[in-house]
Design an enzyme around this catalytic site. Structure first.
Site, PDB file in Angstrom:
ATOM      1  N   ASN A  83       0.896  -1.093  -0.102  1.00 55.19           N
ATOM      2  CA  ASN A  83      -0.041  -0.054   0.081  1.00 55.19           C
ATOM      3  C   ASN A  83       1.025   1.263   0.055  1.00 55.19           C
ATOM      4  OD1 ASN A  83      -1.741   2.113   0.753  1.00 55.19           O
ATOM      5  ND2 ASN A  83      -2.690   1.220   2.419  1.00 55.19           N
ATOM      6  N   ARG A 110      -2.675  -1.848  -3.445  1.00 49.28           N
ATOM      7  CA  ARG A 110      -3.823  -0.979  -3.506  1.00 49.28           C
ATOM      8  C   ARG A 110      -3.716   0.155  -4.400  1.00 49.28           C
ATOM      9  NH1 ARG A 110      -5.162   2.773   1.638  1.00 49.28           N
ATOM     10  NH2 ARG A 110      -6.994   3.885   0.884  1.00 49.28           N
ATOM     11  N   HIS A 123     -11.878   4.565  -0.689  1.00 50.65           N
ATOM     12  CA  HIS A 123     -11.658   3.593   0.400  1.00 50.65           C
ATOM     13  C   HIS A 123     -12.649   2.194   0.302  1.00 50.65           C
ATOM     14  CE1 HIS A 123     -10.669   7.386   3.030  1.00 50.65           C
ATOM     15  NE2 HIS A 123      -9.737   6.667   2.912  1.00 50.65           N
ATOM     16  N   ARG A 151      -6.670  17.297   4.233  1.00 54.34           N
ATOM     17  CA  ARG A 151      -7.796  17.732   3.164  1.00 54.34           C
ATOM     18  C   ARG A 151      -8.771  18.572   3.625  1.00 54.34           C
ATOM     19  NH1 ARG A 151      -7.896  11.967   0.718  1.00 54.34           N
ATOM     20  NH2 ARG A 151      -6.161  11.437   1.869  1.00 54.34           N
ATOM     21  N   GLU A 156      -7.723  -3.871   4.903  1.00 51.57           N
ATOM     22  CA  GLU A 156      -7.814  -3.673   3.569  1.00 51.57           C
ATOM     23  C   GLU A 156      -6.893  -4.682   2.888  1.00 51.57           C
ATOM     24  OE1 GLU A 156      -6.928   0.437   4.646  1.00 51.57           O
ATOM     25  OE2 GLU A 156      -8.178   1.041   3.160  1.00 51.57           O
TER      26      GLU A 156
END
Ligand code: ADP
Length: 386
Positions: A9, A87, A175, A235, A373
């Site tokens: 990732n 990912r 996500h 963000r 994940e």
């Protein structure tokens, strides 16, 4: 030597990796390099901090990937790497399912870089670094956008001219690998309610929510880019588009400056002036840090509410990822804004880290589930590579 599958990732400032023995669900090894480009630090199960040699702010991402691969191969006890799963943040309109990497696929994914400028180049950089190490090693890309392919068209549309919608200026959502994992394990935690109207709040450095029905994505808070929706670590989240026009035309900022402002200098970092990390803000106690936490909670509750017309109400709310799994304060702060839904949490269960944290009388069940994940990626890699 045993066969292992490696999951990578690669983010803008971190590289996380996990190695899995064939058919095992739990990794035999987990590691990460954080602070890439600033002050890189390596850590991994049973490894010395200097195992990758000297890492400086100038050490390129690709070289870090190759050093990790070199370090893994220098330790035969970790096994023989037979496939690598990645990912990848954006699959665009062409890739909703995991895919085996070929030159053509890599080219198509490269064309999507402008849609996710902070993430996609690093994700693909890791794929190229692995190719540079062993060109014929099978590699699989799993997409953060993929899980949202099930959304009705209306939920993906902006109020923009149709020609732009047709060109792919739509809400993609991100996500997805985390949501896919949570959707899979929901019945274990919520029984039949799992197949009802569920919102999952993935609250990490990047943060978003996914409204599900029947454990499929119906709506999400992130949109065309990973900027939309909640206030995040750095963000800004949803913003009046008029602000962007003002920044450029009124303040004379260049598009590059605006991009940096929105992706790197806003969010918890920008509001608090202290840190992008929730844990640091909670410990800091300055009025600005407190205000940043309050804004995070209010905006999260507002964004959740925005998804509810798409699923017609709320039966369960799930918190996951770094903040969702570890911050009782944020969970409580968000839920305080959702009392109008009949949602009530048991503060004691929340503080002590129980799986289910709603009060008996609550109309909405509330749970905390650790996401995985990497586990989702390794499963897809085995399906594709065998
Ligand atoms: P990502 O994978 O998006 O980089 P994570 O899911 O690891 O992010 O989440 C990172 C966030 O979780 C940071 O804001 C961090 O401060 C926060 N976090 C981690 N542990 C805690 C904690 N115990 N209390 C509050 N926040 C925490």
């Amino acid at each position: 030597m045993a066969d292992v599958q490696l999951v990578m990732n690669a983010g803008s400032s971190s590289l996380k990796f996990s190695a899995y023995a064939s058919h095992e669900n739990d990794p035999i090894l987990k590691g990460k390099v954080t602070g890439i480009g600033r002050a890189p630090e390596f850590s991994a199960t049973g490894a010395q901090a200097d195992a990758l040699g000297e890492l400086t702010p100038e050490t390129p991402h690709g070289e870090i990937v190759q050093r990790v691969l070199g370090w893994l191969t220098a330790h035969p006890e970790f096994g023989d790497i037979r496939a690598v799963g990645h990912r990848v943040v954006h699959g665009g309109r062409d890739f909703s399912k995991p895919v085996l990497i070929t030159d053509k696929v890599l080219q198509q994914l490269t064309e999507l870089e402008p849609l996710a400028p902070s993430h996609q180049p690093h994700n693909l950089g890791a794929i190229r670094a692995v190719q540079g190490w062993k060109a014929d090693l099978p590699q699989v890309a799993c997409f953060d956008t993929g899980f949202h392919a099930s959304q009705p068209k209306l939920n993906k549309m902006f109020g923009l001219p149709r020609a732009l919608t047709d060109q792919g200026v739509i809400r993609y959502g991100f996500h997805g690998l985390s949501y896919e994992y949570i959707a899979r394990v929901l019945p274990r935690h919520f029984g039949e309610v799992a197949d009802g109207r569920v919102v999952v709040a993935h609250l990490g450095n990047g943060a978003s929510m996914c409204a599900m029905n029947g454990r499929r994505s119906v709506a999400t808070t992130m949109g065309f880019s990973a900027l939309d929706g909640l206030v995040m670590g750095r963000r800004c989240g949803s913003i009046d588009p008029g602000v962007l026009i003002y920044l450029q035309q009124g303040l004379g900022m260049t598009p590059q400056q605006v991009e940096k402002l929105l992706y790197k200098e806003s969010g918890l970092q920008g509001v608090s002036g202290v840190s992008n990390a929730m844990q640091v803000l909670q410990e800091s106690g300055t009025p600005e840090a407190m205000e940043a936490i309050e804004l995070f909670c209010l905006r999260a509750a507002q964004e959740l509410s925005r998804t509810l017309p798409c699923i017609g109400g709320l039966d369960a709310l799930v918190f996951t990822a770094g903040i969702g799994e570890n911050s009782p304060r944020v969970r409580s702060g968000i839920c305080a804004h959702l009392k109008w839904l009949g949602l009530e949490i048991d503060e004691n269960a929340n503080e002590t880290g129980a799986d289910l944290i709603h009060a008996k009388a609550s109309a909405v069940q509330v749970g905390v589930i650790a996401t995985d994940e990497e586990g989702v990626i390794v499963g897809h890699m085995r399906d594709l590579v065998g």
